[in-house]
Scaffold this motif. Sequence first.
Motif, mmCIF file in Angstrom:
data_model
loop_
_atom_site.group_PDB
_atom_site.id
_atom_site.type_symbol
_atom_site.label_atom_id
_atom_site.label_comp_id
_atom_site.label_asym_id
_atom_site.label_seq_id
_atom_site.Cartn_x
_atom_site.Cartn_y
_atom_site.Cartn_z
ATOM 1 N N TYR A 170 0.795 -1.230 0.000
ATOM 2 C CA TYR A 170 0.000 0.000 0.000
ATOM 3 C C TYR A 170 0.829 1.283 0.000
ATOM 4 C CZ TYR A 170 -3.170 -3.562 1.698
ATOM 5 O OH TYR A 170 -3.865 -4.720 1.846
ATOM 6 N N ASP A 335 -8.315 3.762 5.150
ATOM 7 C CA ASP A 335 -8.421 2.518 4.382
ATOM 8 C C ASP A 335 -8.866 2.782 2.946
ATOM 9 O OD1 ASP A 335 -7.566 1.168 6.506
ATOM 10 O OD2 ASP A 335 -9.335 -0.077 6.803
ATOM 11 N N LYS A 339 -5.778 1.558 1.041
ATOM 12 C CA LYS A 339 -5.992 0.166 0.669
ATOM 13 C C LYS A 339 -7.070 0.024 -0.395
ATOM 14 C CE LYS A 339 -4.624 -1.354 5.222
ATOM 15 N NZ LYS A 339 -4.988 -2.021 6.468
ATOM 16 N N SER A 341 -10.143 0.006 0.130
ATOM 17 C CA SER A 341 -11.147 -0.921 0.651
ATOM 18 C C SER A 341 -12.534 -0.554 0.152
ATOM 19 C CB SER A 341 -11.160 -0.886 2.179
ATOM 20 O OG SER A 341 -9.906 -1.211 2.686
ATOM 21 N N PHE A 345 -15.512 -4.177 3.434
ATOM 22 C CA PHE A 345 -14.471 -4.292 4.459
ATOM 23 C C PHE A 345 -14.631 -3.241 5.544
ATOM 24 C CE2 PHE A 345 -12.362 -5.992 0.649
ATOM 25 C CZ PHE A 345 -12.104 -7.262 1.130
ATOM 26 N N ASP C 90 -4.627 -10.020 0.815
ATOM 27 C CA ASP C 90 -5.138 -8.669 0.885
ATOM 28 C C ASP C 90 -6.227 -8.501 1.944
ATOM 29 O OD1 ASP C 90 -4.751 -6.235 -0.230
ATOM 30 O OD2 ASP C 90 -6.553 -6.380 -1.479
ATOM 31 N N HIS C 91 -7.120 -9.488 2.014
ATOM 32 C CA HIS C 91 -8.225 -9.447 2.980
ATOM 33 C C HIS C 91 -7.738 -9.257 4.399
ATOM 34 C CE1 HIS C 91 -11.814 -11.126 0.706
ATOM 35 N NE2 HIS C 91 -10.901 -10.785 -0.170
ATOM 36 N N LYS C 94 -6.950 -5.699 4.869
ATOM 37 C CA LYS C 94 -8.096 -4.801 4.771
ATOM 38 C C LYS C 94 -9.027 -4.946 5.966
ATOM 39 C CE LYS C 94 -8.314 -3.749 -0.074
ATOM 40 N NZ LYS C 94 -8.936 -4.034 -1.359
ATOM 41 N N THR C 95 -9.067 -6.133 6.559
ATOM 42 C CA THR C 95 -9.923 -6.305 7.730
ATOM 43 C C THR C 95 -9.143 -6.101 9.018
ATOM 44 O OG1 THR C 95 -9.480 -8.640 7.587
ATOM 45 C CG2 THR C 95 -11.539 -7.887 6.609
ATOM 46 N N ASP C 125 2.095 -4.393 6.102
ATOM 47 C CA ASP C 125 1.120 -3.336 5.848
ATOM 48 C C ASP C 125 1.800 -1.998 6.120
ATOM 49 O OD1 ASP C 125 -0.821 -1.443 5.900
ATOM 50 O OD2 ASP C 125 -2.204 -2.549 7.180
#
Lengths: 373, 246, 371
Positions: A170, A335, A339, A341, A345, C90-91, C94-95, C125
């Motif tokens: 990111y 985010d 990201k 998102s 999410f 990725d999940h 993101k979570t 991250d």
Amino acid sequence: MQRMLTMIRKEFRQIFRDRPMLVIIFIVPVIQLLIMSFAFTSEVKHISCLIVDFDNTPMSRDLIHSLHHTEQFDLTEMTTDIRQIDERMKRWQVQMALIIPPHFSRDLERHLNPQCQLIVDGVDGNTAGVALGYARGILSNFQEKWTAELTASSFHNDVHIIQMTERMLYNPDLRSQQFMVPGIVVILLTILPMMLSAMSLVKEKEVGTLEQLMVTPLKRYQLLSGKLIPFLLLSFFELFIVMSVGITVFKISMNGSYLLLACLALIYLMTTLGLGIFISTITHSQQQSMFVAWFSMIFLILMSGFFIPIENMPLLLQKLTYLNPMRYFMTIVRDIFQKGSSLRFLLKEAIPMTLFGLMIFTLSVFKFQKRVQ
Amino acid sequence: MKSPDIIVKTENLTRQFGRFTAVNQVSIRINRGEIFGFLGANGAGKTTLIRMLCGLLKPSSGEATVAGLDIKRESEKIKQKIGYMSQHFSLYNDLTVKENIEFYAGIYGLNRKQIFQKQNEISKQLQMEPYLDSRTSDLPLGLKQRLALATALLHNPPILFLDEPTSGVDPRARRSFWELIYQKAAQGTTIFVTTHFIDESEYCHRLSIMDNGRMIAIDTPESMKKRYKKKSMQEVFGFLIREKGI
Amino acid sequence: MQLNGHRIRTVARKEWYHILYDFRTLFILFLMPVVQLIMLGYALNLEIKRVDLAVLDYARSPESTHLVNTFKGSPFFHPFPYDGSAANMDHLFKTHQAHAAMIVPSDFDRQQQRENDISVQFLIDASDANRATLIQNYCNRIIAEYNQNNTMSLSSLFDLRSTIYFNPDQKSAYFFVPGIIAMILIMISTLLTSITIAREKEFGTIEQILVSPIQSQEIIIGKVLPYIALAIMEASFILLLGMIIFDVPFRGNVILLMMLTTLYIITALCLGLLISTQAKTQQIAMMMAITLTLLPTLMLSGLIFPIASMPRILQWITYLVPARYYLLIIRGIMLKGSGGGQLLEPILLLGWFTLFFFIAAIRRMNTTLER
């Protein structure tokens, strides 16, 4: 509907006629963004470091050299007087010192495990901790490199070393602005609507025009939406300006959906505008409302994870942050920006934020009565 | 059934702030088209009474109706029927005269054409053509006060509440202000005015004198003077405060 | 110019009542530092304490388990197994389930047999750049540890011992008690004074006073005295709070600190007076005070973020912020026990600022009041 439009038109007229107000709305935020995103960095750089080298051999100089070529450390000078450390720290001239003992390289070759010492000024505990971490990292890397060289020359070739390859997701260039600018967007979307709505309602209260409005058939929702819609529009305009500056000046990458950001911002503005109304109902002068707004701001910011990571807080404070609507929006904006998102999410944040928004807004609308106290 | 001619009626209306009783069991009846005055020193409870009748404050006890509407339950409906002007004149100082008129007219639901008409009418009546586009803060005080009155009357309300409308204004401006009030009363508007100027009380059709939240007298100025055998309202007021006041 | 003590006292008393009656502002003035102290003292910790590490172990061998266990042994890492595909990782980010992920290749063991270097991939991250750097350092350290344990010939060459001076437990309260004092002093001395004087101007009461026999200097002194008292009271309140709740030490000379604090308060008051001569309304005074003093004190004085880490241009601007010098002085005296000689540089610079603003304020006041 026509009444509401009348109210909105009047509000815009007043805003655009008020020069200090225009400065607050259009210039101050940009300056804040520029200064804050440069100043509010959690990186630690240029730690001034004193070297006390009792050994003074090519090997010790090699070690010193490894610190020299980093952005994190500035080597100020060399000395062999150990008392200088305390003296220099008291004068704020150095923050860290590295002591290399006498016979360092000789002991090294004899595998006697010589001991180097790092001394850090702990007054700023965080910088101290981060600085120590950096220094340890650099020196242990260096040690590894050395070991590899030494062993490669003296031993045969059966040494296995695990190498670490890392990928920064990111934000591959590790720019702290990528993290801070979206945070500042959140802060501006809080300060501006909250302060403006609170101050403008209190101003009408101070002058007496609010009382006049209260005896007109203007409904409470018409009065409030007439007040709030201009600030809502201005806040969106603000969001637009700040984001364009962020994207053009700071080269922030926006990886998510603008539409999603706008929708969630709308929900968040309900909270901040609601807080503004609430503040106006509990204060009697612009000075007071400014103070209350400023105070709530600081509280919200500190508890939002803007620069204090929430997971580092004591448990009790961590739990308290769940009551802070800004906390949710902070995560959401960061985010979406970084990201990319999607809503899927972000539900964990978006749902409580919406609930808070509805609650705060309804409560303050009810608290705002068309009556005097 | 209340008589159709009684437009404001209160029954033991009382308002307390903590232990302090600002308005104490006031009962009055005001007829349509009357100029009804409330005379009293500062802090006698005049403003509190007016605020209750306008629906700005809830009464602690007692009943009241304005234009046949209950002030506790129907305060929002009352607001269509009344005009209100307080001692602060409540105009937006940073807007121009025109814009102030436009704003309040819009709030009362007048359409574009009506607003334009009103602007012309007011500027003629008050002779303020030269001021139409200047900031309200630049107006002389007397003119500001008359403009405030004009904005309170934009929707032709049957009842007009004036809370010390003349405080801080010079005598000449006060006189022309009262002329406006007489014009309005002649057109059938009921006017409810509070003042602490005793000479102004002579302009009222009927008068009530308040002291410490209580109403100590209510009558026409003429019969008050006759009853207490005094030559001027000044003397009547002094006498009443001494005899009946607390 | 003959100043009359009695008249000054009268003005001061009146101003003092103003302060006391506005209990909302007063309440906030005392509550705000407490909240800030608790938040910054307990909570500001930029070092990370917990890294959730997703482990995608393709090898599933004793060696790879050993590697994971090395991570488990560290207090920072909380590794958890991840069974999905690498593409779906990725999940996890993101979570917010993981801060980093480690991918052990399937030929981990075989590589160890054949080649010298085995590569293990880490995904970090990096949305928070600082955190990412720290995580990277931590990982480096653990890997180095693993290498040392595994290869007998790789025993460490030298040891690294670290000592932390002045604040061995790295408590952030040590750092922030002086910082909050510096900020609250600016807040009271600059913000409140400029607003009160602007308020008198706005309401026209200042003309009332100006036509009375009282001299303008007497008004200013009388108005400012209660705020000095309030500022000193608050500063001592914060100091005591910090010493009682957080055991913040006081190592230096109290009298020296008090003298220099007075210097700082005078600077701040002069700034407030300067602002009030410029501002016609409370709102403008408020805005000027916030943008010219409060925000720079908060952001550009080293109060929270170290100046050395800022870009050059910003570092130059910080030289114009008096709080920068005061922070060096108060932190030096309180926490390091520095003496006046050791703090000569910031003291002199603060002194110059005081002198400059004092003269500027007096001159501006005289011209505006006489007009």
